[in-house]
Scaffold this active site. Structure first.
Site, short mmCIF file in Angstrom:
data_model
loop_
_atom_site.label_atom_id
_atom_site.label_comp_id
_atom_site.label_asym_id
_atom_site.label_seq_id
_atom_site.Cartn_x
_atom_site.Cartn_y
_atom_site.Cartn_z
N ARG B 478 0.83 -1.21 0.00
CA ARG B 478 0.00 0.00 0.00
C ARG B 478 0.86 1.26 0.00
O ARG B 478 0.37 2.35 -0.26
CB ARG B 478 -0.96 0.00 1.19
CG ARG B 478 -0.27 0.03 2.53
CD ARG B 478 -1.24 -0.20 3.62
NE ARG B 478 -2.19 0.92 3.77
CZ ARG B 478 -3.11 0.96 4.70
NH1 ARG B 478 -3.24 -0.04 5.54
NH2 ARG B 478 -3.91 1.99 4.80
N ASP B 494 -8.44 2.86 4.60
CA ASP B 494 -8.81 1.44 4.60
C ASP B 494 -10.24 1.33 4.11
O ASP B 494 -11.01 2.28 4.22
CB ASP B 494 -8.75 0.88 6.03
CG ASP B 494 -7.39 0.32 6.34
OD1 ASP B 494 -6.56 0.28 5.40
OD2 ASP B 494 -7.14 -0.04 7.49
N ASP B 583 1.76 0.52 10.10
CA ASP B 583 1.46 1.86 10.59
C ASP B 583 2.62 2.41 11.40
O ASP B 583 3.03 3.56 11.25
CB ASP B 583 0.22 1.83 11.49
CG ASP B 583 -1.05 1.86 10.67
OD1 ASP B 583 -1.10 2.65 9.72
OD2 ASP B 583 -1.98 1.09 10.98
#
Lengths: 918, 675
Positions: B478, B494, B583
């Site tokens: 991503r 998301d 993250d």
């Protein structure tokens, strides 16, 4: 705290012999001069505490005490000075080392004010570098001083003293003497009366027959005789004075300044065949080994002084000239230097010497004889600090890349250096001047596509290179153009201005503007004049010359304006160039043109850039930055360089200093002080008392707070006083707060400080304001309504970095400061403009909006509603925008709140619960 | 009596005549007709016949100097064009092969090797490498290296010696480049060799200690000067003036002397460093301490001088003028002092604080030479975050990076691309797509489909183009720099994120003010866990935060390039294995570049109720505690980075009138105020 300063410039007024004496000056004068090695101690103890006098102890005879019975005690040898702030000790080399003329001394003081004051004197009495160096060498040799010099000096002083005192004693002349230095105070009053030898001396003091005992009484006959004698001497003096000073005024009025001279009249110098030749250049030379920096001295302007030798014509033994006297370009170059700030006429003050011997083209001169001519220059001294200019070095067949004339330590500004001949940081690489620069008009061409992608315009190329280029053209057709000499040009057309491809004729240098990239290949020499033409046409030079040191590469960033391709990779040049994105090409084209305009355009530009480079090496602390050398003016305009650019969150422990500006609202002030003192991170409180007619309240009346509170009284009631960089501010963060802002809670202030820590380069404030463009009036408008945007914060309550105080006080552009003080308004808008302009960033408004009002006054908001006030504030914005030449304020739509502000979360778990309460 | 009188009379007469004569001379000079005095020129003369002067060269001479064949290689001397073969580097940029060490090696040596092997430059085959790296042994016991197998006269070799070589080299360096610590100016070949800093023995390998500077401006009352002494010590001179400016010899100094024991850092504004080679060690200390180095005629080449503009961080002065230097320092304007101090810190953090950084910088310099025109511009090297973190492969123009907008007078593009990462079965996230597409700033929507199942064939109709990219199911995908991303700003989402249009609008407007930071809605904060003796993080709502979730965050597309091309492979693999780690990794990366916390904007609490429970266990939950594995992740990241880059913030940026007691109609972002 000890440093070297020159002695004060005034002649010694008090007696300099070491008598035990302390002369008292008139009352009110705080300076005392006490001399003599023994009694100062008792004196100081006795007097200083009572009268608060300063004591200067001159220990100038410290090392010259030869009397064994006397032991020398320096005041500094005391365990503790009676009053360290008022005791100053001096020492100089003049007596102990017999160097009266050298003016080298020291002052030892712990008093900061005295030290600062005296150090500023140093500015005007700087010691020469030569002297500094010599003294350092001398004083460092302590073994020699202690074991050789001092004993010998004392022995000689003593011998001299014994001899003289013996003689005086024999003659019966009374005298006073001490066991230090060589001083004998002789009483000659008796002798004066009888011995006429002293009469002239005495008479020149004061001629008065009825005077006191010192003036001799004489017989009338003698008197007339001496009067005549004295008159003759006096007349002589007057005559000398008149003749010395009178004719000068006549001279200067004559027509000296305009020199109407011809090159043909310059004096001829014959060089004998056996006159010395300098050594070849020393390749290991660096600025700190071969350059005599002492000649440059300390210079408040940080500019070197350049001297130009006068023009001579050099011939050899047989009368054959060594070279043509001077070329047009070299004459231009010397004129440019002579017209610049660097030039000096005084050879003794010069730091750099430029011979007037023209070395620009090695082909035009005889190598050995030219070297002899250099060697006989009056200040040659192995070529130290001499600057030689050369553009075309070497000669057939092997073409050296640096001037072949032996030049010893002289600096060479040369065109076409290679890495093997260039002395990094010593020589200067300069361009080869293209005469077409002056001949042809070639206006700048804007960005946009050009007809040819790659162009070669050089005429004399090695067949191997030409083959490669021809192959390139064959492969890429129209996009590549290889030009050559024209073979069938009609008469009268200069070959330099035309180029041909097959039968097509092109104008040169105009054709260069048709190409995106232009090849600059090595010829016999590495430096090619075509580089200058290419840059001028805004064509990106593709430099194919290994080891070539590009012009001014010490300061210019050639990566931004050119592409360097190794010679081996010449066949790939096309694909290398094609990989460069269009945007970068346009950038390079602009940069190329800018380089030409700034540094290649004229001989003057070349000469001044060379001198600037050398100047920057000698005064590195005042050197011109990379951006100043390389950024074209358009970039310099648009860019902002934030003075606080390092991303850094200052530690919380530092705290902040609150500055409260007040006039006479004591009650409100005390409330503000009490409120602010509750903020945990407050480290100091500074009250700026702006009222000259009233004294601040007595110490006992001030609220008792946990941090230091200091009151500064100002000399004038000015709003700028709030932004003065007071020495008392020790923290980086400053909270400016008005004496009527009592509605901010301690949580709000503490949170404001936390926000400032995350944005230390911004103004972080509470009430926000906005500027708007008024389309009807075509000017800016000030807005204090409830809007969704913010562009300013009021400094009635704002955090900022203390550096902005310095900027506000010393670097505010134009007359803004005076405007603010005259109007007694808009100091906060000025601060907002200043910070936004220098950082390019927006303000941060903290916490929700609240009504800013105080019970007894009509502060900010009350005033803001007033129509005239709004008009005045709008006027300020327009005025400041015109002074700054732009509108630096940035509009944002956000404000800062605590993370959990108004969130559905237990209030008591929030760090700053008390925010936004009215 | 008579004789002395006559004598004195004669004396007086003589004297007066002398004076008269002296006086008359100028008069005589006047009477005689004057000629121009040749010795006193008033500047360079303007010649009457200047027009007749010849040019310094005939036109033909300038245009047609004799052709010269390509230069043959000169023995012993090398430069980049002649001695380095770039043809091998054409494909993948700089590929480095490191000779395995012969015999036993020290721990440091081994770890240096490991760090190069983990870097993006490394290759295993000597044949495909464009640069062959030879590490000099750093222990006296290490064997003196024999000639390596692919030596080839040293062509395309770099001999790296971080410490002065303990044994004499047994073979000729030939055409090899030398990267040595503090090389002397005389033997250094500019543009070919690389000058390294002289590192202390115990220099950290990775991460390293950050600079010591804690504030921008010098503290009042801090010493002006510190003088370098032997064995890495410093002598801090009094508060204002120096006692012994020359050579650092201060024996007779009576002032309050504070010599720091051992190798400590100087606490002063300027650090005076003599030019002898051993003193190069002081140079790094001064940089770290934020003490502006004042070098007195250095005989050694300053580290990385090829790319670093040292005039911005240090002062090179002449040792022969100590007092002038002192005066110049005392009078240096505050603005310059401020800039110099900050630059020392930036340079220390960017290039010198660890051995790894020094080696990467060296390789980066060589790569820049290979790249030629597309190398790092000087601005990237000399302003934060520095060339290792600003990759020139991203863009040739500094104004495309998020860091240099101010210096370049540019600004980021005014639109954003929404990048939705989804692979969940079921319906496409209709509500989310509509909310995002409703924003006036949205330029496009990209859906990164990363599920086994094929993406739905029908997507909602939106005002902006919607593209579906088939992902590779790896979480780190991503953050791949997809060429389809056409804007500077990316809104990372998301599939199960929930946002409203005005939230998106406001967050984007805030991002435009802080293009180099991440602007997010949901936050985590990290903390030091005493009990576990490691780092931990929590998703609980607290008064501060240090990470924003990439399931809803704005950031610059440059971070995709940086994530994919500069992070060590090991870290990215780690993130792929534990999805929440990605993250953390992204936040680590951005924080290590900006050194600043991310930014939080308001997020309506009603989303939380509407939100479906997270499907993957340990997935980015809002209120859930991260799993122990996740704690493990943050510690592994911190080890990989060598330090903890995260910075905490205590503020949130709200709209100016957020929840203020004014009419809602006045407010621009009304819907943010829903309870």
């Amino acid at each position: 705290m000890e440093w070297v300063i020159p002695p004060p410039c005034s002649p010694p007024t008090a007696p300099t012999c070491p008598l035990e004496e302390a002369s008292l000056n008139g009352s009110g004068i705080q300076q005392r001069r006490a001399t003599g090695p023994t009694t100062w101690m008792s004196m100081m103890r006795r007097r200083t505490p009572v009268h608060e006098l300063h004591v200067m102890v001159d220990e100038v005879y410290m090392l010259s005490v030869f009397e064994e019975s006397v032991e020398y005690h320096s005041v500094l040898s005391l365990e503790r000075l009676p009053d360290p702030q008022r005791t100053h000790v001096m020492w100089a080399t003049s007596k102990d080392f017999g160097m009266s003329g050298l003016r080298f001394g020291t002052l030892y003081t712990e008093n900061q004010d005295v030290a600062t004051a005296v150090s500023s004197l140093c500015r005007y009495h700087g010691l020469s570098g030569l002297l500094q160096y010599q003294m350092a060498q001398l004083l460092r040799d302590r073994d020699w001083i202690n074991q050789v010099y001092l004993p010998e000096n004392r022995a000689r002083l003593k011998a001299a003293h014994v001899y003289v005192s013996g003689e005086l004693r024999a003659l019966g002349i009374p005298f006073v003497s001490r066991g230090a230095g060589f001083f004998i105070w002789v009483d000659l009053r008796k002798e004066c009366e009888e011995e006429a030898l002293w009469v002239i001396m005495c008479a020149s003091v004061k001629y008065n027959i009825r005077g006191p005992a010192l003036i001799p009484r004489m017989k009338t006959k003698h008197r007339i005789y001496y009067i005549t004698l004295f008159s003759i001497v006096l007349l002589g003096l007057i005559a000398t004075g008149v003749f010395q000073f009178w004719p000068h005024s006549i001279e200067s009025s004559s027509d000296w300044s305009v020199q109407k001279r011809s090159i043909r009249d310059v004096p001829v110098v014959r060089l004998p065949a056996d006159s010395p030749v300098p050594e070849r250049g020393d390749l290991s030379c660096r600025m700190h080994t071969c350059f005599d920096v002492y000649r440059c001295g300390f210079n408040p302007k940080n500019k070197i002084k350049v001297y130009i030798y006068s023009l001579k014509k050099y011939v050899d033994d047989a009368g054959v000239p060594v070279s043509s006297t001077i070329s047009q370009e070299y004459n231009e170059l010397l004129t440019a230097v002579s017209d610049s700030d660097y030039y000096t006429e005084d050879i003794t003050r010069a730091c750099l010497f430029i011979p007037s011997i023209d070395l620009l083209n090695q082909n035009a001169l005889r190598v050995k004889e030219t070297a002899q001519a250099l060697a006989q220059l009056s200040r040659w001294d192995r070529g130290t600090n001499h600057l030689l200019f050369n553009m075309l070095p070497g000669g057939p067949p092997d073409y050296n890349t640096a001037l072949d004339v032996p030049r010893d330590r002289a600096l060479l500004a040369g065109g076409g250096f290679s890495t093997w001949t260039y002395r990094q940081g010593y020589d200067v690489s300069i361009p080869v001047y293209s005469p077409l620069s002056a001949e042809v008009e070639l206006p700048e061409k804007g960005p946009g596509p050009r007809r040819y992608f790659l162009l070669s315009s050089q005429m004399a190329l090695h067949p191997e290179y030409r083959e490669e280029l021809a192959a390139l053209q064959a492969r890429h057709g129209e996009a590549a153009l290889v030009l050559d000499k024209c073979t069938n040009l009609s008469e009268g057309i200069p070959a330099a201005r035309k180029r041909c491809h097959k039968h097509q004729v092109f104008d040169y240098p105009q054709v260069l503007q048709e190409a995106t990239f232009c090849v600059v290949l090595r010829g016999a020499r590495l430096g090619q004049a075509v580089l200058s033409d290419v840059l001028r046409a805004g064509c990106v030079p593709v430099i194919i010359a290994d080891s070539y040191i590009l012009p001014f590469s010490e300061v210019l960033d050639w990566k931004r304006a050119s592409v360097a391709v190794p010679e081996e990779k010449m066949s790939d040049v096309y694909s290398i160039l094609q990989s460069i994105p269009q945007r970068q090409i346009e950038e390079m084209q602009r940069q190329a043109r800018w380089f030409w305009e700034a540094y290649f355009q004229s001989i003057k530009a070349i000469a001044l850039a060379t001198l600037q480079i050398i100047n920057d090496r000698i005064y590195p602390y005042a050197a011109i930055s990379y951006e100043d050398w390389n950024d074209p003016p358009s970039v310099k305009w648009g860019s902002v360089s934030n003075p606080l650019f390092l991303p850094l969150i200052p530690p919380q422990s530092q705290g902040f200093t609150a500055i409260v500006l007040t006039y006479d609202r004591v009650e409100s002030l005390f409330r503000v002080i009490t409120e602010v003192s509750k903020v945990p991170s407050l480290s100091k409180l500074l009250v700026v008392w702006n009222n000259q007619n009233k004294n601040p309240p007595e110490d006992s009346l001030w609220p008792k707070i946990r941090v230091p509170l200091k009151v500064v009284r100002t000399a004038e009631n000015k709003l700028s006083n709030r932004f003065f960089p007071y020495d008392e501010i020790e923290t980086e963060a400053v909270l400016a707060i008005d004496d009527d802002i009592i509605m901010l809670t301690s949580d709000e202030l503490q949170f404001g400080y936390e926000v400032w820590r995350e944005f230390p380069d911004r103004l972080v404030g509470y009430p926000g304001r906005l500027h708007l463009w008024d389309h009807e009036m075509n000017k800016w408008k000030y807005e204090s309504e409830w809007t969704n945007e913010v562009s300013m914060v009021l400094t009635g309550a704002a955090f900022y970095h203390k550096y902005f105080n310095y900027l506000y006080t010393y670097k505010m552009p134009g007359d803004i400061k005076n405007w603010v003080d005259a109007h007694m308004n808009c100091e906060d808008i000025a601060m907002n403009f200043l910070v936004a302009n220098v950082t390019g960033k927006a303000v941060i408004k903290v916490t929700p909006r609240k009504k800013f009002k105080c019970p007894e006054c009509t502060a900010i908001d009350g005033l803001s509603l007033d129509q005239t006030h709004m008009v005045e504030r709008s006027e300020c914005i327009n005025k400041f925008a015109s002074v700054f030449g732009t509108m630096p304020l940035k509009v944002v739509e956000h404000r800062a709140d605590p993370v959990l502000y108004k969130d559905d979360f237990p209030e008591k778990l929030k760090s700053f619960p008390n925010i936004g309460s009215l | 009596m008579q004789s002395w009188r006559w004598k004195s009379l004669w004396l007086a007469l003589l004297a007066s005549w002398l004076l008269v004569l002296l006086g008359v001379f100028p008069l005589l000079r006047l009477a005689v007709p004057t000629r121009p005095r040749a010795g006193v020129p008033q500047g360079w003369p303007h010649w009457l016949d200047a027009e007749l002067l010849q040019s310094f060269a005939k036109p033909g001479e300038l245009l047609e100097d004799g052709p010269q064949p390509p230069q043959a290689l000169r023995g012993g001397s090398c430069n980049w064009g002649a001695c380095f073969d770039t043809s091998k580097c054409r494909g993948g940029g700089l590929k480095v092969f490191v000779y395995p060490a012969a015999g036993p090696v020290s721990e440091t040596h081994r770890r240096i090797l490991a760090s190069i092997e983990g870097s993006r430059y490394h290759t295993l085959s000597a044949a495909e490498a464009c640069l062959l790296l030879l590490l000099s042994p750093d222990t006296p016991t290490g064997e003196c290296d024999p000639v390596p197998p692919q030596w080839d006269g040293g062509r395309n070799h770099l001999v790296l010696s971080l410490h002065p070589a303990p044994c004499p080299r047994t073979f000729q360096l030939g055409q090899a480049m030398v990267a040595g610590a503090s090389p002397t100016v005389d033997t250094f070949r500019p543009g070919f060799d690389v000058a390294l800093p002289l590192l202390p023995e115990a220099h950290p390998l990775r991460g390293g200690v950050p600079g010591q500077l804690r504030q921008h401006s010098p503290r009042p009352g801090v010493a002006l000067l510190a003088l370098a002494e032997d064995r890495g010590r410093w002598h801090v001179a009094g508060t204002d003036f120096s006692a012994c400016p020359w050579d650092g010899r201060c024996e007779q100094d009576r002032g309050p002397k504070q010599t720091h024991p051992g190798a400590t850092l100087p606490n002063a504004t300027f650090c005076l460093i003599p030019g002898r080679s051993p003193d190069a060690l002081h140079f790094l200390q001064a940089l770290q301490a934020g003490c502006i180095p004042v070098l007195l005629s250095p005989r050694w080449q300053l580290p990385f001088s090829e790319v670093i503009d040292w005039t911005k961080a240090a002062i090179v002065a002449d040792e022969r003028l100590p007092l002038q230097v002192l005066t110049a320092l005392q009078e240096m304007p505050l603005t310059r002092v401020l800039a110099l101090r900050q630059q020392t810190q930036f340079l220390w953090d960017a290039y010198f604080s660890s051995v790894e950084k020094v080696i990467h910088t060296t390789l980066e310099i060589i790569q820049d030479r290979i790249f030629g025109a597309s190398a790092h511009p000087s601005l990237l090297w000399n302003s934060p975050p520095g060339a290792i973190l600003a990759l020139p492969t991203f863009s040739p123009s500094p104004s495309d990076f998020p860091f240099y907008h101010l210096q370049q007078g540019s600004r980021p593009l005014g639109r954003f691309s929404a990048l939705i990462w989804g692979g969940a079965p079921g319906q496409p996230p209709l509500k989310l797509i509509q909310a995002v597409a409703g924003s006036q700033h949205c330029a496009q929507i990209l859906v990164l489909w990363s599920s086994e199942k094929p993406p739905p064939t029908r997507w909602p109709k939106t005002a902006v183009p919607l593209t579906v990219i088939d992902g590779h199911r790896k979480v780190s995908d991503r953050f791949f720099p997809y060429s389809a991303i056409s804007t500077d700003a990316i809104l990372s989402l998301d599939a199960h994120s929930s946002l409203s249009t005005s939230e998106v609008d406001f967050a984007f407007v805030v991002w435009q003010s802080f293009p180099e930071r991440m602007v997010g809605f949901l936050t985590w904060s990290h903390f030091w866990d005493e009990a576990r003796g490691g780092w931990g993080y929590t998703a609980k709502r607290t008064n501060e935060f240090s990470m924003v979730l990439t399931s809803a965050a704005f950031y610059h597309r440059y971070y995709h390039t940086l994530f994919t091309h500069s992070l060590p492979k090991a870290l990215r693999t780690l993130a792929d294995e534990a999805p929440t780690c990605v993250d953390v990794l992204m936040n680590f990366l951005v924080a290590s570049v900006t050194k600043l916390p991310p930014i939080k904007v308001p997020y309506g609490m009603w989303h939380q109720e509407a939100r479906p429970p997270p499907l993957e266990p340990g997935g980015p939950g809002l209120t859930q505690e991260p799993q122990p594995a996740a704690h493990n992740c943050i510690n592994q990241m911190a080890a990989g980075f060598g330090h903890m880059p995260l910075v905490s913030s205590r503020l949130r940026l709200d709209p100016v009138l957020f929840k203020d007691p004014v009419s809602v109609l006045r407010k621009k972002y009304r819907s943010l105020e829903k309870p």
